[in-house]
Every structure is written in structure tokens, then in C-alpha cells.
Design a protein around this motif. Sequence first.
Motif, mmCIF file in Angstrom:
data_model
loop_
_atom_site.group_PDB
_atom_site.id
_atom_site.type_symbol
_atom_site.label_atom_id
_atom_site.label_comp_id
_atom_site.label_asym_id
_atom_site.label_seq_id
_atom_site.Cartn_x
_atom_site.Cartn_y
_atom_site.Cartn_z
ATOM 1 N N ASN A 166 0.820 -1.218 0.000
ATOM 2 C CA ASN A 166 0.000 0.000 0.000
ATOM 3 C C ASN A 166 0.852 1.264 0.000
ATOM 4 O O ASN A 166 0.388 2.336 0.403
ATOM 5 N N LEU A 167 2.115 1.129 -0.449
ATOM 6 C CA LEU A 167 3.053 2.245 -0.595
ATOM 7 C C LEU A 167 3.353 2.937 0.732
ATOM 8 O O LEU A 167 3.760 4.111 0.744
ATOM 9 N N ARG A 168 3.148 2.233 1.847
ATOM 10 C CA ARG A 168 3.501 2.798 3.150
ATOM 11 C C ARG A 168 4.938 2.385 3.454
ATOM 12 O O ARG A 168 5.199 1.308 3.989
ATOM 13 N N LEU A 169 5.864 3.272 3.096
ATOM 14 C CA LEU A 169 7.290 2.958 3.147
ATOM 15 C C LEU A 169 8.072 4.147 3.702
ATOM 16 O O LEU A 169 7.587 5.285 3.658
ATOM 17 N N TYR A 211 11.207 -2.333 -5.387
ATOM 18 C CA TYR A 211 11.964 -3.407 -6.043
ATOM 19 C C TYR A 211 12.567 -4.362 -5.009
ATOM 20 O O TYR A 211 12.628 -5.570 -5.246
ATOM 21 N N LEU A 212 13.001 -3.842 -3.871
ATOM 22 C CA LEU A 212 13.477 -4.705 -2.795
ATOM 23 C C LEU A 212 12.350 -5.613 -2.304
ATOM 24 O O LEU A 212 12.532 -6.815 -2.101
ATOM 25 N N ASN A 259 4.795 -3.583 -8.647
ATOM 26 C CA ASN A 259 4.511 -4.907 -8.104
ATOM 27 C C ASN A 259 3.187 -5.482 -8.603
ATOM 28 O O ASN A 259 2.708 -6.490 -8.072
ATOM 29 N N ALA A 260 2.601 -4.842 -9.626
ATOM 30 C CA ALA A 260 1.302 -5.289 -10.130
ATOM 31 C C ALA A 260 1.467 -6.313 -11.260
ATOM 32 O O ALA A 260 2.375 -6.213 -12.083
ATOM 33 N N LYS A 265 -3.415 -4.304 -13.687
ATOM 34 C CA LYS A 265 -3.132 -2.925 -14.078
ATOM 35 C C LYS A 265 -4.387 -2.134 -14.474
ATOM 36 O O LYS A 265 -4.529 -0.972 -14.059
ATOM 37 N N PRO A 266 -5.326 -2.701 -15.239
ATOM 38 C CA PRO A 266 -6.551 -1.940 -15.520
ATOM 39 C C PRO A 266 -7.348 -1.627 -14.257
ATOM 40 O O PRO A 266 -7.955 -0.552 -14.148
ATOM 41 N N ILE A 267 -7.330 -2.563 -13.302
ATOM 42 C CA ILE A 267 -8.045 -2.337 -12.041
ATOM 43 C C ILE A 267 -7.387 -1.193 -11.271
ATOM 44 O O ILE A 267 -8.069 -0.323 -10.718
ATOM 45 N N LEU A 268 -6.054 -1.198 -11.254
ATOM 46 C CA LEU A 268 -5.327 -0.125 -10.584
ATOM 47 C C LEU A 268 -5.611 1.229 -11.230
ATOM 48 O O LEU A 268 -5.729 2.243 -10.543
ATOM 49 N N LEU A 269 -5.716 1.239 -12.556
ATOM 50 C CA LEU A 269 -6.024 2.479 -13.272
ATOM 51 C C LEU A 269 -7.359 3.049 -12.805
ATOM 52 O O LEU A 269 -7.470 4.230 -12.459
#
Length: 331
Positions: A166-169, A211-212, A259-260, A265-269
Amino acid sequence: MNEVIEKLDFTVAIPTYNGAKRLPQVLDLLLKQTGIEKLDWEIIIIDNNSNDNTNEVIEYYQKSYSQNISLKCFLEKKQGIAFARIRAISEARGEFIAFVDDDNLPANDWVSQSYNFGKEHPQAGAWSGQIHGDFEVSPPENFNRIQAFLAIREHGLEPYLFDADNLRLPPGAALVVRKKAWCESVPEELVFKGRLSKLMVSGDDTEALLYLHKAGWEIWYNPAMHIDHKIPHWRLEKDYLLVLARGCGLCIFQLRLINAKNWQKPILLIKTILGNLRRVLQHLIKYRGQFKSNLIALFEINFYWASMMSPFYSLRWKLDKIFKKAITQND
């Protein structure tokens, strides 16, 4: 005959641009580190085309060091924090590499706490600790809602794994990475180069960490690591904050693609556009008539708007890349 490179335990890498006034305080604190008597470590400075007297400051510290610590400087001509950090990775001799910005003030045990955590967590590819704001002026009301965008992180006293999905980094400032993990997992060229253009598009820190994560490495929060992040007055002014909000939003969709799977990818869009459209509308309703006086709400709606537009920014970036490649081939 190939030169044998001595491997060390730990590297502190300091990317800097015109950091002559900021570097001394950072270097002085690194010289006062405790619990490092048995540690083989070094400090490297990556000068990203400074045009002040940064080089003179570095030379002074190189001559005045009384401790058995190597201090080296490397010039990175490609502008951008991403290039500076990649150069640091290639030059570092440490098993672990800590990125300390020239406005980061580490606690006296920061190096030892960073090193010990890496040894205790062999699956950790990256880890970060508490980053406290050292403000030149008082921040606006409710600033805590957006403080993470200025690399301030105070997440409690218990270690935990970051939620990369969830991009919590953590930010790149005060981040420690395992060199082996980075070299095996992170591409030599990243999409995001740092906040170079007027748009100040960010994402370079998160891109490398994703990427890690994709390669199976863990990314940890270690509350025993403390750093103060100096925040000058201009970073709390409206113009800067709004550009920052948009720059942080425009990278969102491209980051989620890392990471998709293709079918996702269409769902993420759709989720990126509709989810952020909902947030924009909710903010318009909730803070109607307050945006001139409520800087935090204005920051948030700019971030949501830019996040909603991020798929189009990603498309533009891909088209630009195709266009440049075509020109190169024709030449």
C-alpha cells in the motif's frame, strides 16, 4: 592486477548539493558516535555538482579527523538524488549502507543501532527509524497529517514491517539498506530521478524500496534509530508545500505498477482515478470555503488531485521515452 577492495561493516553515505553550511553539523555528530569501537566503517560524501565551498569543507574534515574513519568524496555529475544514491551504492564498501542527507542529524548511537538491527534481521533489505522534525519556525496547525511528506516519521516504540503493498514505506533520508539486496534487486536506472523539474515529482525513494520488496526482502521500522531532520522555514510555506503535494501525487500510479501483475493494471487504473476523485469531492464538501485559510486541507486536496492525474503523467512519461528512443535510433 585487479585491486582488492577492502569490505567494511558499515557505510554512511551523504548525498549533498551546496551543503557547505549543513555538512559540518552532520559530520561532527558522526564523529561522536558511540558503540562503534569494534565497527569497521566509513563515511562517503556524494557531491552532486555543488557550486559553493562544499569541497573545502570536506577537505578540512579529511585533514582534521583524529579517529580511524575513512572519509571520501565522490563527484556525481548526473543531477538528482537518485543518481547520487546509486553512485553511493557503487562506491560503498560497507555490508550495510546508510543514506544520511546533509540536513539529517543522527543521535549518538544511530550508527550502532542501525548496524545491530541489520545483523539481527538477515531478511531485512532496508530499515529506517524515527525521524523527528527540527523546525526553524512553528509548523501550521494539524501539520502532523502531512508531516510524512517532509520525511518526518514517528511511528511508536515497537518495530514492525512496512506495508509496501500500500506504498507505506520510509523515505530515502535516514534509510539503511543491505548492499547485497540493493545490487541484486534494484535496476541500475530508475524511472524517478528526484525532484528535478518544476513539478518536483518524487517517488525515487519508494521506487527502489518497491523493487526490494518485489524481490522478497523485508523493509523494517526500527524505533531505536533516531535522527532529527532540519526543516527550514521555506519548506513550510504555501508555494513549496503545494508543489510538494503535486509532485508526491504524480508518481503514485507508476509506483503501483511495479509490483502489479498485468491483469491488475486496468483495475489499478480505475481505482487510482475513481478513488482519488472520491477523495477530492469529499474534501471539497468538507472544507468548502476553508481552502484559503486551511493550508493542510489545501495540501491534501492537491495531493489527491495529482494522484488522480498520475496515470496520465505515467502515460506521458512512457510516450516521451518512446519518442526519445525513436530519435536516438534515427540518429
